[in-house]
Design an enzyme around this catalytic site. Structure first.
Site, PDB file in Angstrom:
ATOM      1  N   HIS A 120      28.796  54.718  58.574  1.00  0.00           N
ATOM      2  CA  HIS A 120      27.358  54.969  58.577  1.00  0.00           C
ATOM      3  C   HIS A 120      26.578  53.724  58.154  1.00  0.00           C
ATOM      4  CE1 HIS A 120      28.070  59.326  59.072  1.00  0.00           C
ATOM      5  NE2 HIS A 120      29.193  59.018  58.455  1.00  0.00           N
TER       6      HIS A 120
ATOM      7  N   LYS B  80      29.828  23.315  40.091  1.00  0.00           N
ATOM      8  CA  LYS B  80      30.079  23.303  38.647  1.00  0.00           C
ATOM      9  C   LYS B  80      29.433  22.090  37.999  1.00  0.00           C
ATOM     10  CE  LYS B  80      34.574  25.649  38.595  1.00  0.00           C
ATOM     11  NZ  LYS B  80      36.015  25.483  38.336  1.00  0.00           N
TER      12      LYS B  80
ATOM     13  N   GLU C 246      38.776  32.085  49.724  1.00  0.00           N
ATOM     14  CA  GLU C 246      38.962  30.895  48.882  1.00  0.00           C
ATOM     15  C   GLU C 246      40.228  30.134  49.294  1.00  0.00           C
ATOM     16  OE1 GLU C 246      39.250  31.180  44.383  1.00  0.00           O
ATOM     17  OE2 GLU C 246      37.184  30.504  44.591  1.00  0.00           O
TER      18      GLU C 246
END
Lengths: 445, 445
Positions: free
Chosen positions: B307, B420, B278
Site C-alpha cells: 500500500h 567526519k 556500505e
C-alpha cells in the site's frame, strides 16, 4: 517557518550535476504556472482527487474530532487498524509531536504473532479501536477489524460498540452501512481525498487528537503551504522543489533520498516514500502513452544513516538526489558533559547535542556536494505542529506539481489492482475461481 | 531451513528481464569458484576483515557473554549506545525474536529531545548502559556515553561502574584503556570484524542475551550458512544469490528492494541496507580504477508496503530487483472470525492471518513478475534463531561474493571520512582549524 537551502545544488559548487535554480525558474516559468493553475482549477472536481487542498480549511470537522476525543477521556490505548495512507501520516506526526497520554498502536500488517502479542497486552475496557478504510474492502484492515471486533465483544458484550470508531467514505463501501446499522460513531474520508493525502482529515486527526498534537497549528501550517503553492513561481516553494526534482530526474537522478536529521521525524520518510512512489510511479501517462515514470524514494535518517547509507551516497553511482530536512533550533537541548579520563573527546565537552547534530548535518551535506552528489534541504525553524503541517502539505504539493510536469495522474494507483485480485483468488473468494485456476496452472498456490 | 525461490526470475516467465540461473551458474562457475576460494583463502589475514566468518565458531566468547548476563539479573533496562553496525544487528534480531524481560533501548542518534525523554523515563538503579564503538571515536556514541556516564554517576555515585559495560577493540582506541582504568567489564570486537559484520560477536550477542534470544541457535544457523558458502557452486546458496544480483545489475537493475513479509522482521531491511550499501558503494576498485559501483538497497515490509511502494515497483521504471523474505509456517496463528453484518468479507471468515499473509506475498510477487519486474525470495521454514542466523550470515556472504565479482573492497568505508573531518572542523576540534576556515570561506558554518 520553512525555507529551502539550495546551496548544494548550485552548479558553481557542484559542477555539471548542479542547476542554477533562478535561471531554471525563468526558463520553466510558463510550465510551472500552467501546472499551478491546472491544479487550482481542477480542485473543485471530485474526480480529480484534489480534496486535500481544502481539507485544512475544514475547522468544523476538526471541532467534531476534538469533541469526540474529549468525550472519550477513558481511553488509554488507541489501536489504529489501517494500512498505507490510513496509518503513515498519523504515525509520522505522532512520532514527531505525540505526547500521550494515550498509547497509539498501529496494526498495519497481518502477521499473526504481533497481532496476538498486542491483543494479549491490551485491556479491552481501556481500549478504543479506530478502523480506517476508505473503501471498507482493504483485506488487511478488515481482517484485523474482524479479529478486534470479536475480541471486544468477547470481553465486553454489547458494550463493544463504545470501543469502536469508524473512519470511512461518507457513502460508499461496506463500513458506512455497517457503522449505521450498529450505531457506531463514524468519521468521513472526503471522497476527493486519497489515502496518501489524508493526514489532515480524520484519518490522521482523530488518532492524533488522542496524543495531544496541536491540530489547529498543524492545519494552519498546511494552509500556509497552500498559500505558497498559489504564489508566483519566484515565491512558490512547492513549484521550486518540484522543479528541482524534475530537472535532476532529467540528469539521470532516479533515486530520491529523503533524510531528516531527526529521530523524532523517523517515520516521516515512510510517509513521504508512499506519497512519492505511489503518486509518481506510473506506467501510462494522461494521453495513454506507456511511460514508466517515477523516481524511487529512499528512507534515511541523519545522523544514523551516515553510518549506513552515506558511503554509497558519496562514492556510489551518481544516480541520486538527496533531500535533507534540517532543524534550526531544538525544542530542548542537552549539554555534553566533560568526563575525566576521556580527554580525547574534549572537542565535545561543554558543547550541546543539538550543536553536534547540526554540525553533522551540514558536514555531510557538504561532503556529498564535494563528491558532486546534488542535495538540498528543507530547513524548519523548529519542530512543531505548524512547521510539520507546512512541510507535509508542501510535499503533497510538490508531488502534485511533479504529476503535472510528468503529465501523469498522481492520484490513482492502478498498479496494485492485479495483486489484490491474485490475493482474492488465492484466498478462494467467490468470483475468482477462474483466476485461481490460472494461478495454479502457473504454479502459484 | 532456508531456500531460494527463483521462479520469478525465470526468463520463461518474465522474458528478457529474467535469467536462467542453471545456465548462468555453468557460465560463471570458474569466476564464482575463484571468488569463493579467494574469500576462504584470505580469511586468516586480519587486514582482510573476514573475521566474521569464524566468529560463529567462537563458543568461548558466547559463554562469557551468557555468564555476564546471568551475573546481572538485576537489569530491567539495557541502553545500547551504538550507531550503524553497532546497533542495527541487535535491533533486527531483537525485533524478530526478543522476548524480554529486559527492555532494550538503542541510542543511535544525537537529537537531544529523544535522549532527554529516555533519560527521564529510566531508573538508573535498574539500568545497564552498553557503550559500543570499535574505535572509541564515534562522535555520536561517545557524546551519548558522556551524557549517560554523568547521569549514572549523579544518581549512583561510584556505583556507576556496575552499570556500564564496554564493547570495543581489544587493544586500539580510547575505550579499552578507559575501561581498564575504571575497572569496567569489557567485551571485544575482534579486530578483523567490521561493524556491519558484527552481529554475531558481543556487539550483537551481549544485548541479545538480555532479551532471551537463543544465541546458540543463532550462531549454529550462521555456521550452516558458512557450510553452504564453502560448497560447489551448484549448492552454494550465497554464490547463487550474489550471481543473481550481479547479473541483474548488468541488466540495469540499480535498485535492490529488500522486502520481508513480516512485521517481526521490520528492522532486518535496515541492517541489510547498511550491509549492502556500505560494502558495495565504492568509488575505486581494487586496481585503483574509478568505478562508482553499488546498487541502492531499499527497505520495504510486506504486506504493508503493498500500500506504499508496490505501485512504483510494478508500474515504474524497470530498474529494480526485488528480494522477498517469506516464511513457510507461523510460530503461532490466529483465525479470522466471522462477523454478522460484514458478509461481504466472507472470503476471510474462518481463514487465518498467516494464510492471508502468505497469499498476499505470493500474489504480489506474481503480479510483479507479470509486469516483468524480476524478483526472488528467501524462503524460511519458520522465524527462529537458527533460520535468522542462517539468513543473516548468508547475506554477509552474498555481499562478500559481490565484492569479489565487482573487484572492490567490500570491507572498508572510505567515503565517510570527509564528513567526519568536516564535523570535527565545525565542532572546533583542535587540529581542524584550517579545514574550519576553508568551510567558512565556502559558506558552511
Amino acid at each position: 517557518m520553512l525555507r529551502l537551502d539550495l546551496s548544494n545544488l548550485d552548479s558553481r559548487r557542484i559542477g555539471s550535476q548542479g542547476i542554477d535554480l533562478e535561471q531554471a525558474l525563468r526558463a520553466h516559468k510558463k510550465r510551472l504556472e500552467a501546472a499551478r493553475d491546472a491544479l487550482w482549477g481542477r480542485k473543485g472536481d471530485p474526480a480529480e482527487f484534489l480534496g486535500w487542498i481544502d481539507v485544512p480549511e475544514d475547522t468544523q470537522t476538526l471541532r467534531k474530532v476534538l469533541r469526540y476525543r474529549e468525550a472519550n477521556a477513558w481511553v488509554e490505548d488507541l489501536v489504529v487498524l489501517g494500512i498505507g495512507g490510513s496509518a503513515l501520516g498519523a504515525q509520522a506526526v505522532n512520532a514527531a509531536l505525540g505526547k500521550g497520554p494515550v498509547r497509539l498502536h498501529f496494526v498495519d500488517n497481518v502477521e499473526p504473532e504481533p497481532i496476538l502479542e498486542l491483543l494479549r497486552s491490551l485491556e479491552p475496557r481501556k481500549t478504543l479501536v479506530n478502523v480506517i478504510s476508505k473503501s471498507g474492502s482493504t483485506a488487511e484492515t478488515m481482517a484485523a477489524f474482524l479479529a478486534f471486533r470479536r475480541w471486544l465483544e468477547e470481553a465486553l458484550g454489547q458494550d463493544w460498540k463504545r470501543h469502536v470508531v469508524v473512519t470511512t467514505d461518507p457513502a460508499r463501501g461496506i463500513l458506512r452501512p455497517y457503522a449505521q446499522a450498529e450505531g457506531l460513531p463514524a468519521f468521513e474520508v472526503p471522497p476527493a481525498v486519497g489515502g496518501r493525502f489524508s493526514v489532515t482529515c480524520p484519518v490522521g486527526t482523530l488518532p492524533l487528537a488522542f496524543v495531544g498534537v496541536d491540530l489547529e497549528a498543524l492545519l494552519a501550517g498546511c494552509r500556509k503551504a497552500n498559500e505558497t503553492a498559489q504564489a508566483q513561481v519566484e515565491a512558490n516553494l512547492p513549484a521550486q522543489s518540484a522543479l528541482v526534482h524534475h530537472l535532476l530526474s532529467q540528469k539521470g537522478k532516479s533515486v530520491n533520498v529523503f533524510m531528516p536529521y531527526s529521530t523524532r521525524l523517523r517515520y516521516l520518510p515512510d510517509w513521504f516514500v508512499q506519497l512519492h512512489d505511489e503518486s509518481l510511479g506510473k506506467a501510462i501517462d494522461r494521453e495513454g502513452k506507456v511511460v514508466h515514470t517515477g523516481t524511487t524514494a529512499v528512507r534515511a535518517i541523519g545522523t544514523t544513516d551516515q553510518h549506513a547509507q552515506v558511503q554509497l551516497f558519496r562514492e556510489g553511482p551518481h544516480d541520486k538526489l538527496i533531500t535533507f530536512v534540517r532543524l534550526e533550533k531544538p525544542t530542548e537541548d542537552l549539554k555534553i558533559p566533560a568526563v575525566a579520563g576521556l580527554e580525547a573527546l574534549d572537542y565535545l565537552f561543554g558543547r550541546s547535542f543539538f550543536e553536534l547534530l547540526d554540525a553533522e548535518a551540514k558536514a555531510t551535506a557538504h561532503a556529498l556536494a564535494k563528491a558532486h552528489q546534488p542535495n538540498f534541504a528543507f530547513v524548519l525553524e523548529r519542530l512543531d505542529a505548524y512547521t510539520l503541517g507546512w512541510l507535509m502539505q508542501h510535499l503533497m504539493w510538490q508531488t502534485a506539481f511533479l504529476g503535472e510536469l510528468w503529465n501523469i495522474n498522481a492520484f490513482d494507483q492502478p498498479g496494485v489492482e492485479l495483486g489484490k485480485e491474485y490475493t482474492y483468488a488465492l484466498m478462494g473468494r467467490r468470483g475468482y475461481e477462474k483466476l485461481a485456476a490460472e494461478l495454479k496452472a502457473e504454479g502459484v498456490e
